[in-house]
Design a protein around this motif. Structure first.
Motif, PDB file in Angstrom:
ATOM      1  N   GLY A 256       0.785  -1.232   0.000  1.00  0.00           N
ATOM      2  CA  GLY A 256       0.000   0.000   0.000  1.00  0.00           C
ATOM      3  C   GLY A 256       0.815   1.279   0.000  1.00  0.00           C
ATOM      4  N   HIS A 257       1.848   1.342   0.823  1.00  0.00           N
ATOM      5  CA  HIS A 257       2.646   2.576   0.926  1.00  0.00           C
ATOM      6  C   HIS A 257       3.267   2.960  -0.418  1.00  0.00           C
ATOM      7  CE1 HIS A 257       2.354   1.959   5.273  1.00  0.00           C
ATOM      8  NE2 HIS A 257       2.763   0.722   5.066  1.00  0.00           N
ATOM      9  N   ALA A 259       2.129   3.312  -3.147  1.00  0.00           N
ATOM     10  CA  ALA A 259       1.287   4.192  -3.970  1.00  0.00           C
ATOM     11  C   ALA A 259       1.788   5.632  -3.995  1.00  0.00           C
ATOM     12  CB  ALA A 259      -0.158   4.149  -3.472  1.00  0.00           C
ATOM     13  N   ASN A 262       3.415   7.223  -7.098  1.00  0.00           N
ATOM     14  CA  ASN A 262       2.685   7.745  -8.245  1.00  0.00           C
ATOM     15  C   ASN A 262       3.026   9.212  -8.484  1.00  0.00           C
ATOM     16  OD1 ASN A 262       0.907   5.689  -9.477  1.00  0.00           O
ATOM     17  ND2 ASN A 262       0.142   5.475  -7.381  1.00  0.00           N
ATOM     18  N   ASP A 289       6.827  -0.134 -12.513  1.00  0.00           N
ATOM     19  CA  ASP A 289       5.486   0.422 -12.288  1.00  0.00           C
ATOM     20  C   ASP A 289       5.465   1.928 -12.048  1.00  0.00           C
ATOM     21  OD1 ASP A 289       4.604  -2.147 -12.549  1.00  0.00           O
ATOM     22  OD2 ASP A 289       4.101  -2.454 -10.424  1.00  0.00           O
ATOM     23  N   TYR A 290       6.523   2.462 -11.413  1.00  0.00           N
ATOM     24  CA  TYR A 290       6.470   3.856 -10.961  1.00  0.00           C
ATOM     25  C   TYR A 290       7.580   4.751 -11.514  1.00  0.00           C
ATOM     26  CZ  TYR A 290       3.180   1.829  -7.633  1.00  0.00           C
ATOM     27  OH  TYR A 290       2.118   1.167  -7.068  1.00  0.00           O
TER      28      TYR A 290
END
Length: 356
Positions: A256-257, A259, A262, A289-290
């Protein structure tokens, strides 16, 4: 290295570390027998470390160190949290270790006084001040011999505390396996050379600092014993550059962290041992992904935007090298932002409040 054009106390105190370490070793290692000259109680079955700020990060480092090498159950607790506990660990043969650079840190001293009310519990302090409240409270005492630290950011006191905790660990190992202790003891005497090699990374660090000074989101990650250093590195950058920066265990960060990446960001990873396959996969996924700017301290195994590393013999040497690299990153980032690294706005050493 940067001794010639030193302009701040923080810079000076970073460079002093290569001289302080041999002095501590001279004080605590018998030159004839090689034995560690630190008094400890017998039959220790549990160790509780209590501290605040950078000293807590040293305590957290020591937990992993003690459990790996001495096999003694260990735990680190923030001093302020310790004072709020209704029930505190008080098993027989428990050693409490209180760590405070000044020896006057309010919540750490009060925690030691709280423990002294318990029967049959041993207390030990690690401090830079032999004429201090914590020194007078505790049964066993270890001076870290860092000298007066003028800068607000702990640098030389941090590595001095680290070394004292390593020596305590080696003392405990000596009781069971002197050969194992001897291998690590020898490598401690080469730490000044390791520090000099870390200081020689200044050019690379300045390039990274130029990037970090412009960054609005920085996350420092690590695994295992390096997590304490990730927390310390984040604190150093926060208190000198005023940046909103966080530290996380890499595996937990993925829940979760992650995110937050982004947003445009820099992700730093600090390694002491060989990077595990799991951590390598997590870092690869983050890149795909980021697309953050990726910085890896202490390893060249994974290609990153910035790899800053000093090749060392073992994990203890690597820890010191990484600490010096992170201290310089904090210093150079703050200087890029034209901060007053010796007197950050609103910060001061936390000491005993006689009125509380």
């Amino acid at each position: 290295m940067f001794k010639k054009n030193v302009k701040t106390n923080m810079e000076l105190e970073i460079t002093e570390q290569a001289k302080i370490i041999p002095y501590i070793l001279m004080k605590y290692i018998n030159p004839e027998t090689g034995e560690v000259k630190i008094d400890l109680p017998e039959n220790i079955t549990k160790i509780i470390l209590v501290a605040s700020g950078s000293s807590y990060h040293c305590a957290r480092f020591a937990v992993d160190l003690l459990e790996k090498f001495s096999k003694i159950e260990s735990r680190a607790i923030y001093s302020s949290e310790f004072l709020l506990k209704n029930v505190i660990p008080h098993d027989k043969n428990t050693l409490y270790i209180f760590i405070t650079q000044s020896g006057e840190t309010s919540d750490t001293v009060k925690s030691a006084e709280k423990v002294k009310e318990l029967p049959d519990i041993s207390t030990l302090c690690i401090t830079n001040n032999e004429n201090s409240a914590i020194w007078n409270v505790c049964d066993y005492k270890v001076a870290c011999y860092a000298g007066v630290e003028q800068g607000i950011a702990a640098t030389k006191s941090f590595t001095s505390q680290m070394l004292c905790l390593i020596l305590i660990t080696l003392k405990l190992i000596e009781r069971h396996s002197s050969e194992a202790a001897e291998v690590y003891k020898k490598s401690l005497f080469t730490l000044p050379a390791v520090i000099d090699r870390a200081l020689a990374k200044r050019k690379e660090i300045k390039k990274l600092a130029s990037k970090l000074a412009k960054e609005s989101l920085i996350v420092i990650t690590a695994d295992g014993i390096s997590y304490s250093l990730a927390k310390e590195a984040a604190l150093k950058i926060k208190e000198t550059s005023y940046k909103n920066i966080s530290a996380a265990i890499l595996g937990e960060f993925m829940h979760g962290h992650v995110a937050v990446l982004n947003n445009k960001s820099t992700l730093m990873y600090i390694a002491v041992d060989k990077i595990s396959k799991r951590s390598e996969a997590n870092l690869q996924k983050i890149k795909e992904d980021y697309h953050p700017t990726l910085v890896i301290i202490g390893s060249d195994e994974i290609k990153a935007d910035f790899n800053i590393n000093v090749v060392c013999e073992n994990e203890i040497q690597q820890m010191f090298a990484n600490v010096l690299i992170c201290q310089q990153i904090a210093l150079e980032t703050a200087l890029k932002l034209k901060r007053n690294v010796d007197h950050p706005k609103g910060l001061h050493k936390v000491v005993v409040d006689k009125n509380i």
